[in-house]
Design a protein around this motif. Structure first.
Motif, PDB file in Angstrom:
ATOM      1  N   LYS A 133      43.826  75.944  37.477  1.00 42.35           N
ATOM      2  CA  LYS A 133      44.236  74.533  37.459  1.00 42.35           C
ATOM      3  C   LYS A 133      42.959  73.529  37.517  1.00 42.35           C
ATOM      4  O   LYS A 133      42.911  72.715  36.923  1.00 42.35           O
ATOM      5  CB  LYS A 133      45.079  74.103  38.776  1.00 42.35           C
ATOM      6  CG  LYS A 133      45.444  72.684  38.900  1.00 42.35           C
ATOM      7  CD  LYS A 133      46.430  72.497  39.853  1.00 42.35           C
ATOM      8  CE  LYS A 133      46.888  71.116  40.378  1.00 42.35           C
ATOM      9  NZ  LYS A 133      47.263  70.281  39.120  1.00 42.35           N
ATOM     10  N   HIS A 134      41.892  73.899  38.236  1.00 40.15           N
ATOM     11  CA  HIS A 134      40.730  73.185  38.302  1.00 40.15           C
ATOM     12  C   HIS A 134      39.587  73.964  38.436  1.00 40.15           C
ATOM     13  O   HIS A 134      39.538  75.242  38.986  1.00 40.15           O
ATOM     14  CB  HIS A 134      40.558  72.083  39.370  1.00 40.15           C
ATOM     15  CG  HIS A 134      41.699  71.037  39.179  1.00 40.15           C
ATOM     16  ND1 HIS A 134      41.618  70.244  38.383  1.00 40.15           N
ATOM     17  CD2 HIS A 134      42.608  70.724  40.331  1.00 40.15           C
ATOM     18  CE1 HIS A 134      42.803  69.212  38.775  1.00 40.15           C
ATOM     19  NE2 HIS A 134      43.269  69.814  39.824  1.00 40.15           N
TER      20      HIS A 134
ATOM     21  N   LEU B 220      48.793  76.896  45.161  1.00 39.83           N
ATOM     22  CA  LEU B 220      47.603  77.039  44.905  1.00 39.83           C
ATOM     23  C   LEU B 220      46.659  77.821  45.732  1.00 39.83           C
ATOM     24  O   LEU B 220      46.892  78.117  46.917  1.00 39.83           O
ATOM     25  CB  LEU B 220      46.779  75.371  44.729  1.00 39.83           C
ATOM     26  CG  LEU B 220      47.623  74.350  44.352  1.00 39.83           C
ATOM     27  CD1 LEU B 220      46.926  73.042  44.446  1.00 39.83           C
ATOM     28  CD2 LEU B 220      47.551  74.914  42.496  1.00 39.83           C
TER      29      LEU B 220
ATOM     30  N   ASP C 197      46.656  77.942  40.121  1.00 39.12           N
ATOM     31  CA  ASP C 197      48.010  77.865  40.287  1.00 39.12           C
ATOM     32  C   ASP C 197      48.272  79.439  40.512  1.00 39.12           C
ATOM     33  O   ASP C 197      48.372  80.295  39.297  1.00 39.12           O
ATOM     34  CB  ASP C 197      48.578  77.259  39.021  1.00 39.12           C
ATOM     35  CG  ASP C 197      50.332  77.070  39.329  1.00 39.12           C
ATOM     36  OD1 ASP C 197      50.869  77.968  39.568  1.00 39.12           O
ATOM     37  OD2 ASP C 197      50.590  75.901  38.906  1.00 39.12           O
TER      38      ASP C 197
END
Length: 126
Positions: free
Chosen positions: A32-33, A11, A25
């Protein structure tokens, strides 16, 4: 920007003055967020285990966020100027906050998800 390597993926975290924090990612090259913070961000750091993310602002404020959902777990103010660097100790029990006011503020915590206690201020840094 920085990297955190959980057991089965890599990450990368990034924050900016657009008030957005990204956790990417690096293998799939996809976010991812994505979290929104209240003030322009300047620096961020994963805790050693990756469960929380400390995000520092251009206003001297910094927050501890849950790295899975972006929930602000706690917030702090370290000096009147922009925070240029923020980093957890290898054991995750303390965090250093480097401010543009030439101080490094030190905090400790018993639990990454609870309150952080100010333990010192280092001078002479520029």
């Amino acid at each position: 920007m920085g990297r955190f390597k959980p057991p089965n993926r890599q990450l990368v975290r990034y924050c900016g003055q657009d008030k957005i924090v990204y956790i990417w990612d690096a293998v799939s090259h996809t976010p991812k967020h994505v979290f929104k913070v209240e003030k322009p961000a300047q620096a961020c750091s994963f805790s050693p285990c990756g469960s929380v993310l400390a995000v520092a602002s251009t206003t001297g404020e910094w927050w501890v966020l849950d790295s899975n959902n972006g929930l602000i777990l706690s917030s702090y103010k370290s000096g009147p100027e922009s925070i240029d660097a923020i980093s957890y100790s290898p054991d995750g029990k303390s965090i250093a906050v480097g401010s543009h006011d030439n101080y490094v503020y030190l905090f400790e915590c018993d639990d990454l998800r609870s309150e952080y206690k100010a333990i010192g201020k280092c001078t002479g840094h520029s």
